[in-house]
Scaffold this motif. Sequence first.
Motif, mmCIF file in Angstrom:
data_model
loop_
_atom_site.group_PDB
_atom_site.id
_atom_site.type_symbol
_atom_site.label_atom_id
_atom_site.label_comp_id
_atom_site.label_asym_id
_atom_site.label_seq_id
_atom_site.Cartn_x
_atom_site.Cartn_y
_atom_site.Cartn_z
ATOM 1 N N GLU A 162 84.817 36.580 63.788
ATOM 2 C CA GLU A 162 84.219 37.832 63.298
ATOM 3 C C GLU A 162 82.952 38.176 64.082
ATOM 4 N N HIS A 163 82.128 37.178 64.360
ATOM 5 C CA HIS A 163 80.939 37.424 65.181
ATOM 6 C C HIS A 163 81.343 37.816 66.598
ATOM 7 N N ALA A 164 82.388 37.162 67.110
ATOM 8 C CA ALA A 164 82.842 37.452 68.467
ATOM 9 C C ALA A 164 83.323 38.890 68.586
ATOM 10 N N GLU A 165 83.999 39.387 67.555
ATOM 11 C CA GLU A 165 84.466 40.780 67.576
ATOM 12 C C GLU A 165 83.294 41.735 67.771
ATOM 13 N N ALA A 166 82.184 41.470 67.084
ATOM 14 C CA ALA A 166 80.999 42.322 67.235
ATOM 15 C C ALA A 166 80.447 42.236 68.661
ATOM 16 N N VAL A 167 80.485 41.031 69.244
ATOM 17 C CA VAL A 167 80.023 40.860 70.623
ATOM 18 C C VAL A 167 80.899 41.654 71.578
ATOM 19 N N PHE A 168 82.231 41.561 71.392
ATOM 20 C CA PHE A 168 83.156 42.269 72.279
ATOM 21 C C PHE A 168 82.965 43.781 72.167
ATOM 22 N N ARG A 182 93.984 44.726 69.935
ATOM 23 C CA ARG A 182 92.919 43.816 69.481
ATOM 24 C C ARG A 182 92.577 42.771 70.537
ATOM 25 N N SER A 183 93.582 42.322 71.287
ATOM 26 C CA SER A 183 93.345 41.259 72.272
ATOM 27 C C SER A 183 92.955 41.809 73.636
ATOM 28 N N THR A 184 92.720 43.134 73.720
ATOM 29 C CA THR A 184 92.318 43.831 74.937
ATOM 30 C C THR A 184 93.421 43.912 75.982
ATOM 31 N N ALA A 185 94.667 43.623 75.620
ATOM 32 C CA ALA A 185 95.781 43.833 76.543
ATOM 33 C C ALA A 185 95.999 45.326 76.774
ATOM 34 N N PHE A 186 95.661 46.143 75.756
ATOM 35 C CA PHE A 186 95.763 47.598 75.867
ATOM 36 C C PHE A 186 94.407 48.220 75.559
ATOM 37 N N PRO A 213 84.220 33.999 77.461
ATOM 38 C CA PRO A 213 85.656 33.810 77.735
ATOM 39 C C PRO A 213 86.335 32.856 76.747
ATOM 40 N N ARG A 214 85.629 31.815 76.329
ATOM 41 C CA ARG A 214 86.231 30.894 75.360
ATOM 42 C C ARG A 214 86.336 31.538 73.982
ATOM 43 N N LEU A 215 85.372 32.373 73.650
ATOM 44 C CA LEU A 215 85.476 33.114 72.391
ATOM 45 C C LEU A 215 86.688 34.043 72.405
ATOM 46 N N ARG A 216 86.986 34.622 73.564
ATOM 47 C CA ARG A 216 88.183 35.464 73.677
ATOM 48 C C ARG A 216 89.444 34.640 73.427
ATOM 49 N N LEU A 238 89.652 32.004 71.518
ATOM 50 C CA LEU A 238 89.702 31.719 70.086
ATOM 51 C C LEU A 238 90.188 32.942 69.324
ATOM 52 N N ARG A 239 89.698 34.118 69.691
ATOM 53 C CA ARG A 239 90.145 35.350 69.043
ATOM 54 C C ARG A 239 91.631 35.581 69.285
ATOM 55 N N GLU A 240 92.085 35.295 70.500
ATOM 56 C CA GLU A 240 93.501 35.486 70.813
ATOM 57 C C GLU A 240 94.372 34.530 69.997
#
Length: 311
Positions: free
Chosen positions: A67-73, A138-142, A5-8, A10-12
């Motif tokens: 960038e690592h978080a994107e791969a995790v998501f 990208r932020s998973t809102a859609f 959740p914290r990585l999300r 940071l990505r946001e």
Amino acid sequence: MLSVPRLRLLRELHVRGTIAAAAQALSYTPSAVSQQLAQLERESGVALLERIGRGVTLTPAAIALVEHAEAVFDRLELAESELAAAQPEITGTLRVASFQSVVLAVLPGTLQLMAERHPHLQIDVTQREVGEAYDGLRSTAFDLIIGEEYPDETPVIRAGIDRADLLVDPICLALPSHGPHAVRPRTLTDLAEIPWALDPVSTPTGVWARTLCRRAGFEPHVRFDSPDPLVHAHLVRSGLAAAFMAALLAPDHLSGIDLIGLPGQPHRVLQTAARTGRSAHPAVVAFRSALSDAIAAQAPSGPPWTHALAG
């Protein structure tokens, strides 16, 4: 172990640019976002944010972490898609962003098909411009966006996004069938003195329309500046202006309007886009299929214009 959740968050922040915008997008308070990002810094053991005036910017280490978080998501969404595919029916909520002309032309038919095929799936639709729609994707809102690509528009390649073309949709010249502007031009140049209804110059459609007129040797007299295709159609129907109209939208608005083919038959391309991990989700696959079927049912079988301009 780093917190997902914290990585999300940071990505946001990376996508939105400010803590306030990230907080608003995720329904947090700015102070809560700041506290969670401070905790993420402690977990990671490196500085993630750098103060710039009243705002913050991501450090190189934070950008690498995103960038690592994107791969995790992506992997988590792929796992969710596989679990959903194992269920006997599609349920939950699918969040779709679309531009206006698709909402008007084919979305009602698509939603009807989805209700018949997958009655337990809820579909929420939001109208957004392209840039904001991709930020939300990208932020998973859609989960899915429906967009368009106009002639001469350079495609933007976005990492981690799966795009699929739906339809090549011709663009027509729309003229009043009555009144002082009900002319029958031979070339586009013949319309140099006619008032126009065009999209704003800040939009890809507005840029394309003005460029087309300039290539014909004139600067269009834009009397009506609006992003609403229904406004354009009404102004043409009322005998007040000329406009450009996509063929997919035209059939519902032909009363009082003459459609004329443009030189070279320019067209827009309708597209869908989803995050790579989400694109295999049964709800996304089903919606794309229903959208294609609705477009096939609505698309004109031949050119919608009565005649075409000379090149």
